[in-house]
Scaffold this active site. Structure first.
Site, PDB file in Angstrom:
ATOM      1  N   ASP A 204      22.358  33.079 -21.089  1.00 43.71           N
ATOM      2  CA  ASP A 204      21.191  32.470 -20.464  1.00 43.71           C
ATOM      3  C   ASP A 204      20.041  33.482 -20.384  1.00 43.71           C
ATOM      4  O   ASP A 204      20.233  34.612 -19.922  1.00 43.71           O
ATOM      5  CB  ASP A 204      21.570  31.978 -19.060  1.00 43.71           C
ATOM      6  CG  ASP A 204      20.706  30.844 -18.577  1.00 43.71           C
ATOM      7  OD1 ASP A 204      19.474  31.014 -18.540  1.00 43.71           O
ATOM      8  OD2 ASP A 204      21.252  29.780 -18.249  1.00 43.71           O
TER       9      ASP A 204
ATOM     10  N   SER B 144      16.393  26.129 -18.364  1.00 40.38           N
ATOM     11  CA  SER B 144      17.820  25.851 -18.527  1.00 40.38           C
ATOM     12  C   SER B 144      18.138  24.366 -18.531  1.00 40.38           C
ATOM     13  O   SER B 144      19.096  23.938 -19.168  1.00 40.38           O
ATOM     14  CB  SER B 144      18.615  26.513 -17.408  1.00 40.38           C
ATOM     15  OG  SER B 144      18.586  27.896 -17.561  1.00 40.38           O
TER      16      SER B 144
ATOM     17  N   ASP C 164       8.465  30.996 -12.080  1.00 38.27           N
ATOM     18  CA  ASP C 164       8.083  30.333 -13.337  1.00 38.27           C
ATOM     19  C   ASP C 164       6.639  30.682 -13.693  1.00 38.27           C
ATOM     20  O   ASP C 164       6.140  30.277 -14.748  1.00 38.27           O
ATOM     21  CB  ASP C 164       8.230  28.808 -13.203  1.00 38.27           C
ATOM     22  CG  ASP C 164       9.670  28.401 -12.906  1.00 38.27           C
ATOM     23  OD1 ASP C 164      10.585  29.094 -13.394  1.00 38.27           O
ATOM     24  OD2 ASP C 164       9.876  27.422 -12.180  1.00 38.27           O
TER      25      ASP C 164
ATOM     26  N   ARG D 109      12.588  18.225 -11.465  1.00 38.09           N
ATOM     27  CA  ARG D 109      13.901  18.715 -11.898  1.00 38.09           C
ATOM     28  C   ARG D 109      14.917  18.645 -10.749  1.00 38.09           C
ATOM     29  O   ARG D 109      14.591  18.933  -9.609  1.00 38.09           O
ATOM     30  CB  ARG D 109      13.749  20.148 -12.416  1.00 38.09           C
ATOM     31  CG  ARG D 109      15.052  20.823 -12.720  1.00 38.09           C
ATOM     32  CD  ARG D 109      14.871  22.034 -13.603  1.00 38.09           C
ATOM     33  NE  ARG D 109      15.865  23.040 -13.340  1.00 38.09           N
ATOM     34  CZ  ARG D 109      16.015  24.148 -14.048  1.00 38.09           C
ATOM     35  NH1 ARG D 109      15.221  24.388 -15.075  1.00 38.09           N
ATOM     36  NH2 ARG D 109      16.934  25.023 -13.734  1.00 38.09           N
TER      37      ARG D 109
ATOM     38  N   LYS E 119      24.891  28.888 -12.495  1.00 42.27           N
ATOM     39  CA  LYS E 119      24.663  28.156 -13.750  1.00 42.27           C
ATOM     40  C   LYS E 119      25.762  27.132 -14.008  1.00 42.27           C
ATOM     41  O   LYS E 119      25.825  26.576 -15.108  1.00 42.27           O
ATOM     42  CB  LYS E 119      24.589  29.161 -14.923  1.00 42.27           C
ATOM     43  CG  LYS E 119      23.428  30.144 -14.819  1.00 42.27           C
ATOM     44  CD  LYS E 119      22.097  29.496 -15.175  1.00 42.27           C
ATOM     45  CE  LYS E 119      20.932  30.446 -14.973  1.00 42.27           C
ATOM     46  NZ  LYS E 119      19.644  29.880 -15.374  1.00 42.27           N
TER      47      LYS E 119
ATOM     48  N   ASP F  55      19.111  35.710 -17.488  1.00 43.74           N
ATOM     49  CA  ASP F  55      18.141  34.868 -16.783  1.00 43.74           C
ATOM     50  C   ASP F  55      17.984  35.242 -15.317  1.00 43.74           C
ATOM     51  O   ASP F  55      16.883  35.500 -14.854  1.00 43.74           O
ATOM     52  CB  ASP F  55      18.560  33.405 -16.892  1.00 43.74           C
ATOM     53  CG  ASP F  55      17.502  32.520 -16.271  1.00 43.74           C
ATOM     54  OD1 ASP F  55      16.364  32.545 -16.780  1.00 43.74           O
ATOM     55  OD2 ASP F  55      17.784  31.852 -15.270  1.00 43.74           O
TER      56      ASP F  55
ATOM     57  N   HIS G 108      14.711  37.042 -13.877  1.00 40.67           N
ATOM     58  CA  HIS G 108      13.810  36.448 -12.879  1.00 40.67           C
ATOM     59  C   HIS G 108      13.449  37.395 -11.735  1.00 40.67           C
ATOM     60  O   HIS G 108      12.534  37.121 -10.974  1.00 40.67           O
ATOM     61  CB  HIS G 108      14.455  35.205 -12.256  1.00 40.67           C
ATOM     62  CG  HIS G 108      14.324  33.958 -13.078  1.00 40.67           C
ATOM     63  ND1 HIS G 108      13.103  33.441 -13.449  1.00 40.67           N
ATOM     64  CD2 HIS G 108      15.261  33.097 -13.562  1.00 40.67           C
ATOM     65  CE1 HIS G 108      13.301  32.313 -14.143  1.00 40.67           C
ATOM     66  NE2 HIS G 108      14.600  32.095 -14.233  1.00 40.67           N
TER      67      HIS G 108
ATOM     68  N   ASP H 186      19.753  29.594 -24.037  1.00 39.96           N
ATOM     69  CA  ASP H 186      19.005  28.362 -23.743  1.00 39.96           C
ATOM     70  C   ASP H 186      17.500  28.570 -23.760  1.00 39.96           C
ATOM     71  O   ASP H 186      16.734  27.625 -23.921  1.00 39.96           O
ATOM     72  CB  ASP H 186      19.452  27.778 -22.399  1.00 39.96           C
ATOM     73  CG  ASP H 186      19.368  28.792 -21.256  1.00 39.96           C
ATOM     74  OD1 ASP H 186      19.256  30.011 -21.514  1.00 39.96           O
ATOM     75  OD2 ASP H 186      19.411  28.351 -20.096  1.00 39.96           O
ATOM     76  N   HIS H 187      17.079  29.812 -23.543  1.00 43.00           N
ATOM     77  CA  HIS H 187      15.648  30.165 -23.560  1.00 43.00           C
ATOM     78  C   HIS H 187      15.570  31.659 -23.351  1.00 43.00           C
ATOM     79  O   HIS H 187      16.576  32.278 -22.998  1.00 43.00           O
ATOM     80  CB  HIS H 187      14.870  29.432 -22.440  1.00 43.00           C
ATOM     81  CG  HIS H 187      15.448  29.679 -21.074  1.00 43.00           C
ATOM     82  ND1 HIS H 187      15.302  30.872 -20.414  1.00 43.00           N
ATOM     83  CD2 HIS H 187      16.195  28.901 -20.269  1.00 43.00           C
ATOM     84  CE1 HIS H 187      15.937  30.821 -19.263  1.00 43.00           C
ATOM     85  NE2 HIS H 187      16.513  29.629 -19.146  1.00 43.00           N
TER      86      HIS H 187
ATOM     87  N   HIS I   6      10.388  32.724 -17.645  1.00 46.93           N
ATOM     88  CA  HIS I   6      10.976  32.593 -18.983  1.00 46.93           C
ATOM     89  C   HIS I   6       9.935  32.948 -20.037  1.00 46.93           C
ATOM     90  O   HIS I   6       8.758  33.096 -19.725  1.00 46.93           O
ATOM     91  CB  HIS I   6      11.445  31.153 -19.207  1.00 46.93           C
ATOM     92  CG  HIS I   6      12.525  30.731 -18.256  1.00 46.93           C
ATOM     93  ND1 HIS I   6      12.947  29.426 -18.134  1.00 46.93           N
ATOM     94  CD2 HIS I   6      13.279  31.438 -17.390  1.00 46.93           C
ATOM     95  CE1 HIS I   6      13.909  29.351 -17.237  1.00 46.93           C
ATOM     96  NE2 HIS I   6      14.125  30.548 -16.762  1.00 46.93           N
TER      97      HIS I   6
HETATM   98  C1  3PG Z   1      14.983  28.596 -11.571  1.00 44.92           C
HETATM   99  O1  3PG Z   1      15.171  27.483 -11.105  1.00 44.92           O
HETATM  100  O2  3PG Z   1      15.638  29.594 -11.237  1.00 44.92           O
HETATM  101  C2  3PG Z   1      13.847  28.774 -12.558  1.00 44.92           C
HETATM  102  O3  3PG Z   1      12.762  27.990 -12.162  1.00 44.92           O
HETATM  103  C3  3PG Z   1      14.254  28.301 -13.906  1.00 44.92           C
HETATM  104  O4  3PG Z   1      15.398  28.931 -14.348  1.00 44.92           O
HETATM  105  P1  3PG Z   1      16.472  28.189 -15.249  1.00 44.92           P
HETATM  106  O5  3PG Z   1      15.758  27.093 -15.985  1.00 44.92           O
HETATM  107  O6  3PG Z   1      16.925  29.287 -16.160  1.00 44.92           O
HETATM  108  O7  3PG Z   1      17.541  27.700 -14.348  1.00 44.92           O
HETATM  109 CO    CO Z   2      15.751  30.843 -15.549  1.00 44.67          CO
END
Ligand code: 3PG
Ligand code: CO
Length: 546
Positions: free
Chosen positions: A22, A73, A164, A277, A352, A420, A424, A461-462, A491
């Site tokens: 990730d 993600s 973000d 989301r 995750k 990830d 962050h 995934d990114h 990201h």
């Molecule tokens: C988060 O929710 O931590 C970020 O906004 C996005 O991170 P993720 O898409 O890798 O979960």
């Molecule tokens: Co993320």
């Protein structure tokens, strides 16, 4: 949903394992790239000696409105699991507002009707234009529409981002927004920010990793219990002055006048949670809608008309009232495999876990077939991840290795959160350590997969850890007068690796003719590796038989 056995590909004699690193993208530059900086001999060797291509993992390739949108993600795992690209929340909400469809729905009507009977209309959500969980333009459109429809009183509860979007950008959103509200305010329209706080401190927990975050948010937004300030600007400036915190970690605050909170949430009010989301919207939505509720001491539940921007969980119908229909992702890879008797295994740590199960399965909780599927969650640490950048990658690997060795599963998938979650934090050294920890695990896992005659797909995934410094519009690293860089927490727009690791003469090679391959091409590839033809409407496989 019967899959056709392939006459071109024979099924891999061992397990096929997708390894999602990730947040590990491929950056075109060296500066600030924790992936390149880290000493990762195993990953380097795998990338150099096995077939590899770069996949698009952002923008329209994953169903976002434009190619300026980074991946995330949710959309990434949806694309992996669905084998096709679906228009995602960000796009669906923007379209629903542009077409006016949103205002015609029951949910919006009920929200407005409640407010017009004398209640306050509250908007709560992530306050930025990150477009991962929310977009400030959606919020503005709703405030303006509420005013136009005669709502008299609106209160805003703002979750500051910095994850973000730029890590200390909160005031870039708050200050112009206050001016915007000044322009809307009038004798018959009372609008104000009532509470807020950093998104990693209050309200937006996910996968029940830390309910205390949601409790803190509830106390701040609903009960008005917390440190008081005259404005959001004052709160942010004060917290920054007192301690060196970045936006996502800002403590909660209550806006008050003469000691009285400006907007507690009480009986007869309407509340719109404006994130589209689901993962970080579920817990707070449960707190607002469940009659009997035990995760934390909630106090009396105010009787409010609660609407989510979307329905965040289609199986539990949470929340029951929502403004925009979520994407319907059908016939996922997981469902096809379950219906064709292929045993599956999914594992990650808490942060995750829903990504490799819920998002992977097209936003569906639960399994397709209890007997054929095993899902394992390793509990995440509840600490800032720069303090433990290895996270649970070793424990995940221990458990996964046992699953691979057991020979019970034909298809396995794992998400390693390190690139990830540590990416962050904006902490470059920690992200380098995260990558090194991860590499040690690949060194343990890959030989076992090969020993079992299996195939490993190493992908992501990114991007995230691949760019740890802010870039300017031209893509150059931003430096201040002293030459110091600025941490980047979000990201990236970079592509991700897709490396196919298998024994000698695997009977396939990478195709060179797929235009702009993306994450959604992975599902058909996996089906081929398992000896099946992919459904016709899946995006094409990345391999051809030799
Ligand atoms: C988060 O929710 O931590 C970020 O906004 C996005 O991170 P993720 O898409 O890798 O979960
Ligand atoms: Co993320």
């Amino acid at each position: 949903m019967k899959l056709e056995k392939s006459s071109r590909f024979s099924a891999c004699p061992g397990p096929v394992v997708t390894i999602v690193l990730d947040g590990v993208g491929i950056s075109p530059r060296e500066d600030g790239d924790a992936v390149k900086t880290a000493r990762t001999p195993t990953l380097d060797k795998l990338m150099a000696s096995y077939p590899m291509i770069a996949l698009r993992a952002h923008g329209t390739a994953v169903g976002m409105p434009s190619d300026e949108d980074m991946g995330n993600s949710e959309v990434g795992h949806n694309a992996f699991g669905a084998g096709r690209v679906f228009a995602q929340g960000a796009k669906l909400v923007a379209e629903s507002i542009a077409s006016g469809h949103l205002w015609q729905g029951h949910a919006w009507h009920e929200v407005v009707a409640t407010a017009k009977q004398g209640g306050t209309l509250h908007f709560l959500g992530l306050f930025s234009d990150g477009n991962v969980h929310s977009h400030i333009d959606h919020l503005k459109a709703m405030i303006e529409r509420a005013k136009q429809e005669g709502v008299a009183k609106v209160r805003l509860h703002i979750l500051l981002d910095g994850r973000d979007v730029g890590e200390t950008s909160a005031l870039d959103y708050v200050d112009p927004f206050e001016a915007y509200l000044d322009g809307l305010r009038g004798a018959d329209f009372d609008v104000a920010i009532a509470s807020g706080g950093g998104r990693m401190q209050i309200t937006m927990d996910r996968y029940e990793a830390d309910w205390s975050m949601v409790k803190r948010g509830w106390d701040i937004h609903v009960r008005g219990l917390g440190r008081q300030f005259a404005s959001a600007h004052e709160a942010i400036a004060t917290f920054r002055n007192e301690a060196n915190v970045i936006d996502q970690d800002l403590p909660g605050f209550v806006i008050a006048k003469d000691g009285k909170p400006l907007g507690t949430i009480v009986d007869g009010d309407a509340v719109v949670f404006f994130n589209f989301r689901g993962d970080r919207a579920i817990e707070i939505s449960r707190a607002f809608t469940e009659e009997s509720f035990s995760p934390f001491e909630r106090g009396p539940l105010p009787k409010v008309t609660y609407a989510g921007m979307m329905q965040y969980d289609g199986d539990t119908k949470l929340p029951p009232r929502f403004l925009v229909e979520p994407p319907t992702i059908d016939r996922t890879l997981g469902e096809y495999l379950a219906k064709n008797g292929i045993s599956q295994y999914a594992i990650s740590e808490t942060q995750k876990f829903g990504h490799v199960t819920y998002f992977w399965n097209g936003n569906r909780s639960g399994k397709f077939d209890e007997a054929l599927e095993t899902y394992v969650e390793i509990p995440s640490d509840v600490v800032p991840f720069e303090q433990r950048p290895w996270m649970k990658c070793a424990e995940i690997t221990d458990t996964l290795i046992a699953a691979v060795r057991s020979g019970k599963y034909q298809y396995l998938r794992v998400n390693y959160a390190n690139g990830d979650m540590v990416g962050h934090t904006g902490n470059f050294e920690a992200a380098v350590t995260a990558m090194q920890g991860l590499d040690l695990q690949l060194a343990r896992l890959i030989p076992v997969i090969l020993e079992m005659n299996g195939t490993a797909i190493i992908t992501a995934d990114h991007g995230n850890a691949d760019e740890m410094y802010e870039l300017d519009k031209k893509g150059n690293v931003v430096r201040n007068a002293e030459g110091r860089t600025k941490a980047k927490t979000s990201h990236t727009l970079n592509p991700v690796p897709f490396v196919l690791v298998s024994g000698e003469n695997p009977g396939y090679r990478l195709r060179g003719d797929i235009a702009a391959p993306g994450l959604s091409n992975s599902a058909a590839t996996i089906l081929n590796l398992l000896g099946f033809e992919a459904p016709d409407d899946y995006d094409p496989s990345l391999i051809e038989a030799v």
